[in-house]
Motif scaffolding. Structure first.
Motif, PDB file in Angstrom:
ATOM      1  N   ASN A 217      36.570  43.204  37.552  1.00  0.00           N
ATOM      2  CA  ASN A 217      36.480  43.333  39.572  1.00  0.00           C
ATOM      3  C   ASN A 217      34.983  43.478  40.656  1.00  0.00           C
ATOM      4  N   ASP A 218      34.635  44.931  40.145  1.00  0.00           N
ATOM      5  CA  ASP A 218      34.071  45.341  40.640  1.00  0.00           C
ATOM      6  C   ASP A 218      32.364  44.772  40.115  1.00  0.00           C
ATOM      7  N   ALA A 219      32.146  44.869  38.700  1.00  0.00           N
ATOM      8  CA  ALA A 219      31.358  44.424  38.300  1.00  0.00           C
ATOM      9  C   ALA A 219      31.553  42.265  38.114  1.00  0.00           C
ATOM     10  N   GLY A 220      31.573  42.186  38.801  1.00  0.00           N
ATOM     11  CA  GLY A 220      32.144  40.329  39.408  1.00  0.00           C
ATOM     12  C   GLY A 220      31.423  40.647  40.958  1.00  0.00           C
ATOM     13  N   LYS A 221      31.612  41.673  41.242  1.00  0.00           N
ATOM     14  CA  LYS A 221      31.113  41.615  43.221  1.00  0.00           C
ATOM     15  C   LYS A 221      29.623  42.165  43.159  1.00  0.00           C
TER      16      LYS A 221
END
Length: 441
Positions: A217-221
């Protein structure tokens, strides 16, 4: 202001044997430059810097049009976005130009982004969370080993090294790393099945999947091209409820009455057990890391470890038993030294959770002996104390909302999730007793 130009990469190692050089789009920003190759090698005489015309090669006109088109589109895009670009690092600017105009997706691997994310957590002093997330990545690497017919049973101490105050992936794991984009639904379902077969605890796969999802999720942001990549959203990550095995008040009394030799490990363990019980089922880490300065006016003031990042603060008035236990360990500590002799005072912050885990094992070992000496046919662990405090409170008829507040739960629903069956059972027993009694009369 960011600039671009078309030029040659004239570094010695870029020149080919036939004296050709790669043609590149050179980006200038914040006093730094980066090159994006056009995948076209030319002699310097075959490209006119002034006109942008290519000559002397096959399809020269087509190559000229392509390069002029890219230059024009990038130049226009940079002008339209100059306000935001001026705040970017050149690495990000290069990455965005490659993605939009060169149809090139940058490499975003799970371990390398994991290192970046875990480093951020460590800077925020969230060492326990960082350790939990690394455990999930370790499980993933073991799965990758199994797919490559490698030994996946050996313990992995760490996946990273610290270099220039940042986490870097150890070289030996680079071959087992993988692109986040390549981690699709099928791969992750297989990973879940692998963990379900490997781990005894039913909750471990769910914990690792949730940790992995946090990293993704952090990578997606962080990266635009990953914002819609959410393969874990369709995979169940629900934990299995552990049935509480609390002690009774009679069990606590039996533990209190044990004749134990003072200043021995088992005596210390009994003290720590009772101290946690007297402090609303305080967990072991919170007790182990209490500083002398946190004991004031007969109160222990602390942030609960599990919710410290959200600011869950407690100030607990100590009863006579807790004050007596605290008194056993007063030895002139400084304000910033630990109140209890559990964790060595020179332990680095990033190692606290690991040291505490070792101390928890010692606690559980002596707690088992305490149970045997007290004639208690139950397993006692650090978690038992929290369940015990809760269960006794419910037995006494204390409102579950007050119990929830004492436990530091975010809502009553969280408390009911863990202890709801126990509450429901007590209510049903009372109702059944009333009904059956009335029928007998």
């Amino acid at each position: 202001m960011a600039t671009i130009k078309i030029t040659f990469d004239k570094r010695d190692n870029s020149r080919s044997k036939d004296n050709k050089l790669p043609l590149v789009l050179r980006i200038g920003h914040a006093r730094k430059t980066r090159d994006i190759p056009f995948k076209l090698h030319l002699k310097e005489s075959q490209y006119n810097i002034s006109t942008g015309k290519i000559t002397g090669i096959l399809n020269a006109t087509r190559h000229t049009k392509r390069i002029r088109k890219i230059y024009s589109e990038v130049d226009l895009w940079m002008d339209e976005h100059k306000g935001e670009i001026r705040h970017w690092e050149i690495k990000k600017l290069k990455s965005e130009i490659e993605r939009i105009f060169f149809n090139k997706s940058p490499s975003h691997s799970i371990l390398h982004h994991g290192a970046r994310y875990l480093n951020r957590l460590r800077l925020e002093n969230r060492f326990s969370t960082a350790s939990t997330y690394e455990d999930a990545l370790k499980a993933l690497i073991k799965f990758r080993k199994s797919l490559n017919n490698q030994d996946d049973t050996a313990s992995i101490k760490t996946l990273f090294k610290t270099e220039d105050k940042k986490l870097k992936v150890l070289e030996k794991f680079n071959d087992l790393d993988m692109e986040i984009k390549a981690m699709d639904y099928s791969f992750l379902k297989d990973f879940k099945a692998y963990m379900s077969n490997r781990y005894k605890s039913k909750n471990t796969p769910a914990l690792h999947l949730r940790s992995l999802q946090a990293i993704m999720n952090d990578a997606g942001k962080t990266y635009y091209e990953l914002k819609d990549h959410k393969p874990l959203s369709g995979i169940k990550k629900q934990s299995h409820e552990n049935a509480p095995a609390p002690l009774s008040f009679e069990d606590i009394s039996a533990i209190r009455k044990l004749k134990l030799k003072a200043r021995t490990p088992i005596w210390d363990t009994r003290n720590f057990l009772l101290f946690m019980f007297n402090n609303m089922g305080m967990n072991h880490y919170d007790m182990a890391t209490i500083k002398r300065s946190q004991f004031e006016d007969n109160r222990i003031k602390y942030y609960r470890k599990k919710t410290h990042y959200q600011g869950d603060y407690f100030s607990v008035l100590q009863n006579d038993e807790a004050l007596r236990i605290i008194g056993y360990y007063f030895n002139g500590q400084n304000e910033d030294e630990y109140l209890f002799p559990i964790i060595p005072k020179d332990t680095l912050p990033e190692n606290l959770h690991k040291v505490n885990n070792g101390k928890v094992k010692i606690f559980n070992r002596y707690a088992k002996r305490i149970a045997a000496l007290a004639g208690i046919d139950k397993k006692i662990t650090t978690y038992t104390i929290r369940d015990t405090w809760t269960n006794i409170g419910l037995d006494l008829g204390i409102d579950i909302r007050k119990i929830s507040s004492g436990l530091g739960h975010s809502s009553v629903q969280v408390t009911e999730k863990h202890y709801g069956k126990n509450v429901s059972q007590k209510v049903l027993d009372e109702i059944n007793a009333i009904i059956t009694q009335e029928h007998r009369s």
